[in-house]
Scaffold this motif. Structure first.
Motif, PDB file in Angstrom:
ATOM      1  N   UNK A  79       0.841  -1.199   0.000  1.00  8.07           N
ATOM      2  CA  UNK A  79       0.000   0.000   0.000  1.00  8.07           C
ATOM      3  C   UNK A  79       0.872   1.243   0.000  1.00  8.07           C
ATOM      4  N   UNK A  80       0.526   2.192  -0.847  1.00  6.96           N
ATOM      5  CA  UNK A  80       1.286   3.432  -0.962  1.00  6.96           C
ATOM      6  C   UNK A  80       0.424   4.597  -0.511  1.00  6.96           C
ATOM      7  N   UNK A  81       0.919   5.350   0.477  1.00  8.88           N
ATOM      8  CA  UNK A  81       0.132   6.481   0.982  1.00  8.88           C
ATOM      9  C   UNK A  81       1.046   7.491   1.671  1.00  8.88           C
ATOM     10  N   UNK A  82       0.435   8.488   2.232  1.00  5.94           N
ATOM     11  CA  UNK A  82       1.132   9.608   2.859  1.00  5.94           C
ATOM     12  C   UNK A  82       1.448   9.321   4.325  1.00  5.94           C
ATOM     13  N   UNK A  83       2.260  10.179   4.969  1.00  4.83           N
ATOM     14  CA  UNK A  83       2.490  10.006   6.419  1.00  4.83           C
ATOM     15  C   UNK A  83       1.194  10.012   7.213  1.00  4.83           C
ATOM     16  N   UNK A  84       0.254  10.882   6.816  1.00  6.98           N
ATOM     17  CA  UNK A  84      -1.018  10.945   7.535  1.00  6.98           C
ATOM     18  C   UNK A  84      -1.722   9.590   7.510  1.00  6.98           C
ATOM     19  N   UNK A  85      -1.658   8.912   6.366  1.00  6.41           N
ATOM     20  CA  UNK A  85      -2.294   7.597   6.253  1.00  6.41           C
ATOM     21  C   UNK A  85      -1.674   6.568   7.170  1.00  6.41           C
ATOM     22  N   UNK A  86      -0.357   6.620   7.318  1.00  9.45           N
ATOM     23  CA  UNK A  86       0.321   5.652   8.184  1.00  9.45           C
ATOM     24  C   UNK A  86       0.173   5.979   9.661  1.00  9.45           C
ATOM     25  N   UNK A  87      -0.176   7.227   9.956  1.00  7.13           N
ATOM     26  CA  UNK A  87      -0.349   7.612  11.367  1.00  7.13           C
ATOM     27  C   UNK A  87      -1.759   7.334  11.881  1.00  7.13           C
ATOM     28  N   UNK A 136     -12.767  18.928  -0.313  1.00  9.15           N
ATOM     29  CA  UNK A 136     -12.679  19.777  -1.497  1.00  9.15           C
ATOM     30  C   UNK A 136     -12.912  18.962  -2.757  1.00  9.15           C
ATOM     31  N   UNK A 137     -13.475  19.630  -3.755  1.00  9.81           N
ATOM     32  CA  UNK A 137     -13.698  19.038  -5.076  1.00  9.81           C
ATOM     33  C   UNK A 137     -14.492  17.732  -5.002  1.00  9.81           C
ATOM     34  N   UNK A 138     -15.352  17.651  -3.998  1.00 11.66           N
ATOM     35  CA  UNK A 138     -16.308  16.566  -3.905  1.00 11.66           C
ATOM     36  C   UNK A 138     -15.752  15.225  -3.492  1.00 11.66           C
ATOM     37  N   UNK A 139     -14.445  15.151  -3.261  1.00  8.57           N
ATOM     38  CA  UNK A 139     -13.868  13.829  -3.017  1.00  8.57           C
ATOM     39  C   UNK A 139     -12.814  13.816  -1.915  1.00  8.57           C
ATOM     40  N   UNK A 140     -11.955  14.810  -1.872  1.00  4.55           N
ATOM     41  CA  UNK A 140     -10.764  14.738  -1.028  1.00  4.55           C
ATOM     42  C   UNK A 140     -10.945  15.453   0.305  1.00  4.55           C
ATOM     43  N   UNK A 141     -10.629  14.766   1.384  1.00  7.16           N
ATOM     44  CA  UNK A 141     -10.622  15.377   2.718  1.00  7.16           C
ATOM     45  C   UNK A 141      -9.271  16.042   2.959  1.00  7.16           C
ATOM     46  N   UNK A 142      -9.289  17.117   3.698  1.00  3.71           N
ATOM     47  CA  UNK A 142      -8.068  17.899   3.913  1.00  3.71           C
ATOM     48  C   UNK A 142      -7.388  17.540   5.233  1.00  3.71           C
ATOM     49  N   UNK A 143      -6.151  17.990   5.348  1.00  2.84           N
ATOM     50  CA  UNK A 143      -5.477  18.083   6.641  1.00  2.84           C
ATOM     51  C   UNK A 143      -4.873  19.469   6.728  1.00  2.84           C
ATOM     52  N   UNK A 144      -5.140  20.163   7.826  1.00  2.00           N
ATOM     53  CA  UNK A 144      -4.556  21.476   8.038  1.00  2.00           C
ATOM     54  C   UNK A 144      -3.161  21.409   8.637  1.00  2.00           C
ATOM     55  N   UNK A 190      -4.933  20.978   0.485  1.00  2.00           N
ATOM     56  CA  UNK A 190      -4.006  20.271   1.375  1.00  2.00           C
ATOM     57  C   UNK A 190      -4.642  18.930   1.736  1.00  2.00           C
ATOM     58  N   UNK A 191      -4.469  17.945   0.883  1.00  2.00           N
ATOM     59  CA  UNK A 191      -5.203  16.685   0.951  1.00  2.00           C
ATOM     60  C   UNK A 191      -4.358  15.594   1.595  1.00  2.00           C
ATOM     61  N   UNK A 192      -4.856  15.039   2.689  1.00  2.00           N
ATOM     62  CA  UNK A 192      -4.016  14.125   3.470  1.00  2.00           C
ATOM     63  C   UNK A 192      -3.770  12.803   2.755  1.00  2.00           C
ATOM     64  N   UNK A 193      -4.660  12.379   1.850  1.00  2.00           N
ATOM     65  CA  UNK A 193      -4.489  11.095   1.174  1.00  2.00           C
ATOM     66  C   UNK A 193      -3.874  11.236  -0.220  1.00  2.00           C
ATOM     67  N   UNK A 194      -3.584  12.460  -0.633  1.00  2.00           N
ATOM     68  CA  UNK A 194      -3.072  12.692  -1.978  1.00  2.00           C
ATOM     69  C   UNK A 194      -1.580  12.370  -2.056  1.00  2.00           C
ATOM     70  N   UNK A 195      -1.120  12.006  -3.251  1.00  2.00           N
ATOM     71  CA  UNK A 195       0.250  11.527  -3.389  1.00  2.00           C
ATOM     72  C   UNK A 195       1.165  12.399  -4.220  1.00  2.00           C
TER      73      UNK A 195
END
Length: 273
Positions: A79-87, A136-144, A190-195
């Motif tokens: 699985x490939x994801x961001x630091x937020x995903x692994x945390x 945002x854009x109907x699909x992606x959740x953000x992280x501040x 600023x999308x937490x799951x985006x790559x």
């Protein structure tokens, strides 16, 4: 026999008296409103700083479990994801991670709607008004809370540093791990799951791409996605690599800001740190 009221005996307020009372109330509201707003802002700032602390401590938990920090865009177990995903499991969001880490998604959790659209409370700052609903854009959740590419990756070399916290030689109390960022920023998110196929859309800031200090309360249109943003006049809240939280002024010396972001450059933070 009931006593009859005299013709000159008053039974209520005159129009002038009512206007005076209304004016006094308006003045009192005008005096109290800024104080109430300051109290609300202070409470929101405290909540944001608590979120930053929670994420920094989650990164410590991941480091203790795996042996190093997660990468900016890392593949683990297919699985490939961001630091937020692994945390996620370290902030009690195991179910969200499991929803994305399934064999049918070709190894990319962001293809799973229940994963990428998940609004994670510790990822959201109550100070940010740029993204109502936090999607945002109907699909992606953000992280501040944007991760520092210089810590989780190696700028100009690799997205995945696999850096143990113990190897942050400049000192964990001197190195920034996360910083506040608008959820919607200059046409990006600023999308937490985006790559890393489009890093301006990631919940990340890249000190090597833009080494300027945090922006001071910009508009959404003027927001620069490669930089953090101060959401209050007091400055930008940042989570440090030791788990502490501090506020960085937008007037901080640029050299000091750069030194506080690079974990192993050997440079000492300036006196304004």
């Amino acid at each position: 026999m009931a006593k009859r009221l005299s013709t000159n005996q008053r039974t209520g307020f005159t129009l002038i008296e009512l206007l005076v009372v209304i004016a006094i109330i308006a003045i009192l509201i005008g005096l109290l409103l800024p104080a109430v707003q300051k109290v609300r802002e202070a409470a929101a700032r405290m909540q944001s700083q608590n979120n930053l602390k929670q994420l920094s401590l989650a990164a410590h938990g991941y480091n203790d479990t795996v042996g190093h920090l997660p990468g900016c865009w890392e593949t683990v177990g297919g699985n490939t994801t961001s630091p937020h995903g692994y945390l996620l499991p370290f902030i009690e969001q195991d179910a969200v991670q499991k929803a994305g880490f399934v064999p049918t998604n070709a190894g990319y959790p962001h293809n799973i709607g229940t994963y990428a659209t998940a609004v994670i409370k510790p990822f959201i700052s109550p100070l940010d008004s740029s993204t109502p609903g936090s999607v945002v854009y109907g699909y992606w959740a953000i992280s501040n809370y944007a991760h520092n590419h210089a810590v989780f990756g190696i700028p100009g070399v690799d997205w995945n540093a696999k850096r143990p916290i113990q190897q942050i030689s400049d000192g964990t109390s001197n190195t920034i791990m996360f910083a506040e960022k608008y959820g919607t920023c200059g046409g990006n998110g600023s999308l937490w799951a985006h790559g890393n196929w489009n890093w301006p859309w990631m919940a990340m800031y890249a000190i090597n791409a833009d080494n300027n200090v945090p922006q001071a309360k910009p508009t959404v249109a003027n927001c620069i996605p490669s930089r953090p943003q101060a959401m209050t006049a007091g400055g930008c809240s940042v989570g440090m690599c030791d788990g502490s939280v501090r506020t960085v002024s937008t007037t901080i010396n640029q050299t000091t800001w750069i030194n506080a972001n690079y974990p192993t450059d050997g440079n000492v933070n300036g006196a304004d740190w």
